[in-house]
Design a protein around this motif. Structure first.
Motif: not given
Length: 422
Positions: A163, A415, A390, A238, A185-186, A161, A188, A165, A420, A422, A183
């Motif tokens: 994140l 996604r 995004r 994403i 984003d584990s 989880n 995703n 950016e 999740y 986000r 980035v």
């Protein structure tokens, strides 16, 4: 002084001025002639390299070939194009075989099994931090480790989880290769990397779960395409990049007429590029592997998605192009896959002096190889090259509009199927 003497003196002055102008113009013309001869006929390696790239860049466009043909003798252009034909022929007999070593195959099978378990459980699965760095080996650097250790709220004990950016590159996070981490984003299964050299700027996305990568076609295919934002938004994606080429007479194509074969979910759209024998068929089968091969109509149903384009960059771990490959310097889009199944999506900005002039196909191959690409090929480039993340475009398109071309399709990252938000 008499009027006659004044007139004579003025004529002599005017004559001296004319002589200086003639001498000055002669000097400029002489320098230009010498410069032209050196640029066009010299065999100095540095000049040969950039002359070749100039010719390839102009001749690989549809509407700007005159930039070469108007100034450079056809004999020199033909020599460059003959080398390109040689490079093309070198690729024709090489197809993806996926002959992995026993160790690589075991590792891939274990990863696929792990991903299936995650999807079946439909919940977050905690991973040990070292498991995280084994999976995201690209991030195993002192800067990333230090950042995650001091920002534990990013993971709350669950590395599935994380994140981060940092599109403006303010954090100074680096990959194992020293490139910028934009980035993480584990949830995703996505990381995004910034690439910077003296010649170009670009971005590389790596998706650890190939099942998230799908092809989206224009809702108006046959009449017009859509901009990259539309593909990303309608797929609730994403990330998205351009994919197929399209008919673009005079640089005014609307993106509706796809060039070459295009497959989406086992159904073929477009037509096999019979007129371009050097094009390669590039697609992902339902087994999750990216194949670069020759077109075979009997296998259409086996492909989750595919396009036809050129050239192949890496096949079964072998890098096929080291330099320009006959295609000059352009904005570039490329697709690749690591042996563990991770999908790589590369976009290089170009045609923007002072910011990014572009890259050769060889440079794209080297970038992908440096991140362990086992298969890789070029997608459509030029003013079509673009990456969306995004809700916004994160590369700089060279198209006059600034928001990119109308495209027949796009490769998007969906996604992950998990809770999740986000």
């Amino acid at each position: 002084m008499t009027e006659e003497e004044k007139s004579l003196k003025q004529r002599e002055k005017n004559k001296r001025v004319r002589n200086r102008i003639v001498l000055w113009l002669s000097g400029i013309i002489g320098v230009l002639v010498i410069g032209y001869c050196v640029a066009v006929f010299s065999q100095i390696p540095f000049i040969v390299k950039w002359r070749t790239l100039y010719i390839e860049t102009a001749m690989s466009t549809t509407s700007h070939q005159w930039l070469a043909t108007a100034f450079i003798p056809h004999s020199i252009i033909d020599e460059v194009m003959l080398q390109r034909e040689f490079d093309i022929q070198k690729q024709q007999s090489i197809d993806s075989g996926w002959e992995l070593s026993e160790e690589e195959q075991t590792k891939r099978d274990e990863l696929l099994k792990s991903q299936i378990e995650k999807q079946n459980n439909a919940k977050l699965i905690e991973q040990k931090i070292e498991d995280f760095y084994e999976l995201y080996w690209e991030l195993d650097s002192p800067s990333v480790r230090s950042y995650l250790q001091t920002h534990t709220h990013l993971r709350d004990g669950d590395t599935g989880n994380i994140l981060v950016e940092d599109l403006d590159e303010e954090l100074g996070l680096k990959t194992v290769n020293g490139d910028s981490v934009l980035v993480i984003d584990s949830a995703n299964h996505l990381i995004l990397i910034g690439l910077h050299t003296m010649e170009y700027h670009g971005k590389l996305a790596i998706v650890k779960d190939e099942s998230q990568v799908v092809m989206s076609k224009s809702d108006y295919l046959g009449s017009r395409g859509e901009i990259i934002d539309a593909f990303g938004e309608k797929e609730d994606a994403i990330l998205a990049i351009n994919a197929s080429g399209f008919r673009d007479v005079g640089g005014h194509g609307g993106g509706g007429q796809v060039r070459g074969s295009m497959i989406v979910d086992g159904v073929e759209y477009g037509n096999h590029a019979t007129a371009n024998a050097y094009w390669r068929f590039v697609g992902m089968k339902y087994d999750g592997r990216l194949y670069i091969t020759n077109y075979d109509p009997s296998q259409v149903k086996d492909y989750k998605w595919s396009v036809e384009f050129f050239p192949a960059l890496i096949i079964d771990g072998e890098q096929l192009v080291d330099d320009s490959g006959g295609w000059g310097i352009q904005p570039r889009t490329s697709i690749g896959q690591q042996s563990d199944g991770s999908v790589m999506m590369l976009v290089i900005d170009g045609r923007q002096p002072g910011y990014s002039i572009g890259a050769t196909v060889g440079e794209c191959a080297r970038v992908l190889k440096s991140y362990r690409a086992y298969q890789a090929a070029a997608f459509d480039g030029g003013s079509s090259s673009i990456m969306w993340y995004r809700g916004k475009q994160i590369t700089k398109s060279s198209s006059p509009s600034g928001f990119g071309r109308y495209l027949p399709n796009a490769l998007v990252v969906k996604r992950a199927q998990r809770n999740y938000s986000r």
